[in-house]
Design a protein around this motif. Structure first.
Motif, PDB file in Angstrom:
ATOM      1  N   THR A 132       0.833  -1.208   0.000  1.00  0.00           N
ATOM      2  CA  THR A 132       0.000   0.000   0.000  1.00  0.00           C
ATOM      3  C   THR A 132       0.863   1.251   0.000  1.00  0.00           C
ATOM      4  O   THR A 132       0.631   2.190  -0.785  1.00  0.00           O
ATOM      5  N   MET A 133       1.870   1.280   0.870  1.00  0.00           N
ATOM      6  CA  MET A 133       2.778   2.432   0.931  1.00  0.00           C
ATOM      7  C   MET A 133       3.518   2.612  -0.399  1.00  0.00           C
ATOM      8  O   MET A 133       3.675   3.726  -0.901  1.00  0.00           O
ATOM      9  N   ARG A 134       3.959   1.484  -0.962  1.00  0.00           N
ATOM     10  CA  ARG A 134       4.708   1.548  -2.218  1.00  0.00           C
ATOM     11  C   ARG A 134       3.822   2.068  -3.352  1.00  0.00           C
ATOM     12  O   ARG A 134       4.249   2.891  -4.163  1.00  0.00           O
ATOM     13  N   LEU A 135       2.569   1.614  -3.393  1.00  0.00           N
ATOM     14  CA  LEU A 135       1.658   2.047  -4.452  1.00  0.00           C
ATOM     15  C   LEU A 135       1.364   3.545  -4.367  1.00  0.00           C
ATOM     16  O   LEU A 135       1.312   4.238  -5.388  1.00  0.00           O
ATOM     17  N   LEU A 136       1.190   4.050  -3.140  1.00  0.00           N
ATOM     18  CA  LEU A 136       0.939   5.481  -2.971  1.00  0.00           C
ATOM     19  C   LEU A 136       2.092   6.314  -3.520  1.00  0.00           C
ATOM     20  O   LEU A 136       1.882   7.374  -4.123  1.00  0.00           O
ATOM     21  N   GLN A 137       3.310   5.835  -3.322  1.00  0.00           N
ATOM     22  CA  GLN A 137       4.475   6.552  -3.840  1.00  0.00           C
ATOM     23  C   GLN A 137       4.594   6.412  -5.347  1.00  0.00           C
ATOM     24  O   GLN A 137       4.893   7.384  -6.050  1.00  0.00           O
ATOM     25  N   GLU A 138       4.346   5.210  -5.876  1.00  0.00           N
ATOM     26  CA  GLU A 138       4.457   4.979  -7.308  1.00  0.00           C
ATOM     27  C   GLU A 138       3.428   5.790  -8.093  1.00  0.00           C
ATOM     28  O   GLU A 138       3.705   6.239  -9.206  1.00  0.00           O
ATOM     29  N   ARG A 139       2.252   5.974  -7.506  1.00  0.00           N
ATOM     30  CA  ARG A 139       1.208   6.756  -8.177  1.00  0.00           C
ATOM     31  C   ARG A 139       1.431   8.267  -8.031  1.00  0.00           C
ATOM     32  O   ARG A 139       0.720   9.056  -8.639  1.00  0.00           O
ATOM     33  N   GLY A 140       2.414   8.652  -7.237  1.00  0.00           N
ATOM     34  CA  GLY A 140       2.706  10.071  -7.061  1.00  0.00           C
ATOM     35  C   GLY A 140       1.773  10.771  -6.090  1.00  0.00           C
ATOM     36  O   GLY A 140       1.653  11.991  -6.115  1.00  0.00           O
ATOM     37  N   TYR A 141       1.119  10.009  -5.202  1.00  0.00           N
ATOM     38  CA  TYR A 141       0.191  10.606  -4.240  1.00  0.00           C
ATOM     39  C   TYR A 141       0.905  11.107  -2.987  1.00  0.00           C
ATOM     40  O   TYR A 141       0.391  11.980  -2.292  1.00  0.00           O
ATOM     41  N   VAL A 142       2.074  10.552  -2.681  1.00  0.00           N
ATOM     42  CA  VAL A 142       2.836  10.985  -1.511  1.00  0.00           C
ATOM     43  C   VAL A 142       4.310  11.032  -1.849  1.00  0.00           C
ATOM     44  O   VAL A 142       4.770  10.386  -2.798  1.00  0.00           O
ATOM     45  N   LEU A 143       5.062  11.819  -1.072  1.00  0.00           N
ATOM     46  CA  LEU A 143       6.515  11.850  -1.138  1.00  0.00           C
ATOM     47  C   LEU A 143       7.056  11.338   0.184  1.00  0.00           C
ATOM     48  O   LEU A 143       6.494  11.620   1.236  1.00  0.00           O
ATOM     49  N   SER A 191      10.211  11.000   2.955  1.00  0.00           N
ATOM     50  CA  SER A 191      11.472  11.514   3.463  1.00  0.00           C
ATOM     51  C   SER A 191      11.747  10.816   4.786  1.00  0.00           C
ATOM     52  O   SER A 191      11.069  11.066   5.779  1.00  0.00           O
ATOM     53  N   GLY A 192      12.733   9.912   4.778  1.00  0.00           N
ATOM     54  CA  GLY A 192      12.978   9.115   5.975  1.00  0.00           C
ATOM     55  C   GLY A 192      11.789   8.213   6.244  1.00  0.00           C
ATOM     56  O   GLY A 192      11.386   7.404   5.404  1.00  0.00           O
ATOM     57  N   ARG A 193      11.179   8.401   7.404  1.00  0.00           N
ATOM     58  CA  ARG A 193      10.011   7.593   7.763  1.00  0.00           C
ATOM     59  C   ARG A 193       8.714   8.397   7.660  1.00  0.00           C
ATOM     60  O   ARG A 193       7.678   7.958   8.136  1.00  0.00           O
ATOM     61  N   SER A 194       8.811   9.578   7.060  1.00  0.00           N
ATOM     62  CA  SER A 194       7.643  10.445   6.937  1.00  0.00           C
ATOM     63  C   SER A 194       7.086  10.424   5.516  1.00  0.00           C
ATOM     64  O   SER A 194       7.824  10.265   4.549  1.00  0.00           O
ATOM     65  N   LEU A 195       5.767  10.606   5.408  1.00  0.00           N
ATOM     66  CA  LEU A 195       5.090  10.713   4.127  1.00  0.00           C
ATOM     67  C   LEU A 195       4.319  12.022   4.095  1.00  0.00           C
ATOM     68  O   LEU A 195       3.686  12.397   5.085  1.00  0.00           O
ATOM     69  N   ALA A 196       4.381  12.732   2.975  1.00  0.00           N
ATOM     70  CA  ALA A 196       3.636  13.976   2.819  1.00  0.00           C
ATOM     71  C   ALA A 196       2.837  13.905   1.523  1.00  0.00           C
ATOM     72  O   ALA A 196       3.333  13.403   0.512  1.00  0.00           O
ATOM     73  N   PRO A 197       1.606  14.398   1.518  1.00  0.00           N
ATOM     74  CA  PRO A 197       0.795  14.340   0.293  1.00  0.00           C
ATOM     75  C   PRO A 197       1.320  15.288  -0.771  1.00  0.00           C
ATOM     76  O   PRO A 197       1.737  16.400  -0.469  1.00  0.00           O
ATOM     77  N   THR A 198       1.297  14.843  -2.015  1.00  0.00           N
ATOM     78  CA  THR A 198       1.627  15.706  -3.145  1.00  0.00           C
ATOM     79  C   THR A 198       0.362  16.440  -3.578  1.00  0.00           C
ATOM     80  O   THR A 198      -0.745  16.090  -3.160  1.00  0.00           O
ATOM     81  N   PRO A 199       0.488  17.470  -4.425  1.00  0.00           N
ATOM     82  CA  PRO A 199      -0.708  18.112  -4.961  1.00  0.00           C
ATOM     83  C   PRO A 199      -1.650  17.120  -5.641  1.00  0.00           C
ATOM     84  O   PRO A 199      -2.866  17.207  -5.500  1.00  0.00           O
ATOM     85  N   LEU A 200      -1.081  16.169  -6.394  1.00  0.00           N
ATOM     86  CA  LEU A 200      -1.912  15.156  -7.039  1.00  0.00           C
ATOM     87  C   LEU A 200      -2.647  14.320  -5.995  1.00  0.00           C
ATOM     88  O   LEU A 200      -3.827  13.988  -6.155  1.00  0.00           O
ATOM     89  N   GLY A 201      -1.961  13.987  -4.905  1.00  0.00           N
ATOM     90  CA  GLY A 201      -2.596  13.231  -3.834  1.00  0.00           C
ATOM     91  C   GLY A 201      -3.731  13.997  -3.189  1.00  0.00           C
ATOM     92  O   GLY A 201      -4.795  13.434  -2.877  1.00  0.00           O
ATOM     93  N   ARG A 202      -3.532  15.289  -2.991  1.00  0.00           N
ATOM     94  CA  ARG A 202      -4.592  16.117  -2.404  1.00  0.00           C
ATOM     95  C   ARG A 202      -5.809  16.173  -3.330  1.00  0.00           C
ATOM     96  O   ARG A 202      -6.955  16.121  -2.883  1.00  0.00           O
ATOM     97  N   LEU A 203      -5.558  16.297  -4.645  1.00  0.00           N
ATOM     98  CA  LEU A 203      -6.662  16.305  -5.601  1.00  0.00           C
ATOM     99  C   LEU A 203      -7.442  14.997  -5.547  1.00  0.00           C
ATOM    100  O   LEU A 203      -8.680  14.997  -5.569  1.00  0.00           O
ATOM    101  N   MET A 204      -6.731  13.885  -5.492  1.00  0.00           N
ATOM    102  CA  MET A 204      -7.395  12.588  -5.472  1.00  0.00           C
ATOM    103  C   MET A 204      -8.240  12.416  -4.213  1.00  0.00           C
ATOM    104  O   MET A 204      -9.393  11.966  -4.282  1.00  0.00           O
ATOM    105  N   VAL A 205      -7.698  12.774  -3.060  1.00  0.00           N
ATOM    106  CA  VAL A 205      -8.449  12.646  -1.813  1.00  0.00           C
ATOM    107  C   VAL A 205      -9.681  13.553  -1.836  1.00  0.00           C
ATOM    108  O   VAL A 205     -10.771  13.149  -1.417  1.00  0.00           O
TER     109      VAL A 205
END
Length: 231
Positions: free
Chosen positions: A19-30, A32-46
């Motif tokens: 699940t984590m890997r898919l979110l990154q591959e789709r460009g929904y999150v970035l 950094s270390g152990r943190s995930l932040a939503p991308t603009p595309l991720g915000r649009l999708m949500v």
């Protein structure tokens, strides 16, 4: 995030990593270390899912479906019964979403995300804005003070669809006056800090070109064989 999923009874140990890997591959999150932040595309999708498919974002719904699937695996529940209970409501939601035009969808997304894509200026910026205005850069100063004002022509900035990134900010006077101002849905300072140097350079280059192949984690991998649209 895994702890939050576990606490809500959502997912299984075998599904967390994919699940984590898919979110990154789709460009929904970035990441950094152990943190995930939503991308603009991720915000649009949500935002889109929240508007048109809210029941599927409810963790209780997901947990209930997973419990039913466990019963199917155990042989105590028929799989057709589970699918029948999911299929009809889903088809109704899809039909309701399809009744909205692309323009209507983006108007709703704009309203929902306005605080993110058109944030008001910070108080410490107000003095600098006033200085710009007194120096004669009235249109630019107005755009800094009112984030919906186009810095080029003074028109209204709106959210528009993009086949590469989901959406971008453009001027409403593009059709009437030919204003070509645009900017990407690109990101706030917190998200920018998570971008690698290479991603930042690509994002900056793509911001000035409608034919950019990569913006953030969105990548052009080819064209659809039937429509010819970028994928």
């Amino acid at each position: 995030m895994v702890k939050a999923l576990e606490g809500a009874g959502v997912g299984r140990p075998s599904t967390y990593a994919p699940t984590m890997r898919l979110l990154q591959e789709r460009g929904y999150v970035l990441k950094s270390g152990r943190s995930l932040a939503p991308t603009p595309l991720g915000r649009l999708m949500v935002a889109y899912l929240t508007l048109f498919f809210p029941r599927y974002l409810d963790v209780k719904f997901t947990a209930n479906v997973e419990d039913q699937l466990d019963e199917v695996s155990a042989g105590s529940l028929a799989w057709r019964q589970v699918l029948d209970g999911l299929h009809e409501p889903l088809q109704q939601d899809i039909a309701a979403a399809q009744r909205c035009s692309t323009t209507q969808v983006f108007e709703l997304l704009e309203q929902k995300l306005e605080h993110l894509i058109f944030p008001p200026p910070q108080q410490q910026q107000q003095a600098a804005i006033a200085a710009e205005a007194s120096a004669g850069a009235a249109t630019l100063a107005a755009s800094l003070l009112h984030p919906r004002v186009c810095p080029v022509c003074g028109g209204r900035l709106v959210l528009k669809p993009s086949s590469l990134t989901g959406g971008f900010i453009g001027c409403s006077k593009h059709s009437s006056l030919g204003c070509t101002f645009s900017r990407p849905l690109w990101p706030d300072a917190q998200e920018a800090a998570l971008l690698s140097d290479e991603e930042e350079e690509v994002a900056k280059a793509a911001a000035g070109s409608s034919s950019g192949t990569v913006i953030g984690a969105a990548k052009l991998i080819g064209r659809h064989p039937d429509s010819g649209q970028p994928v």
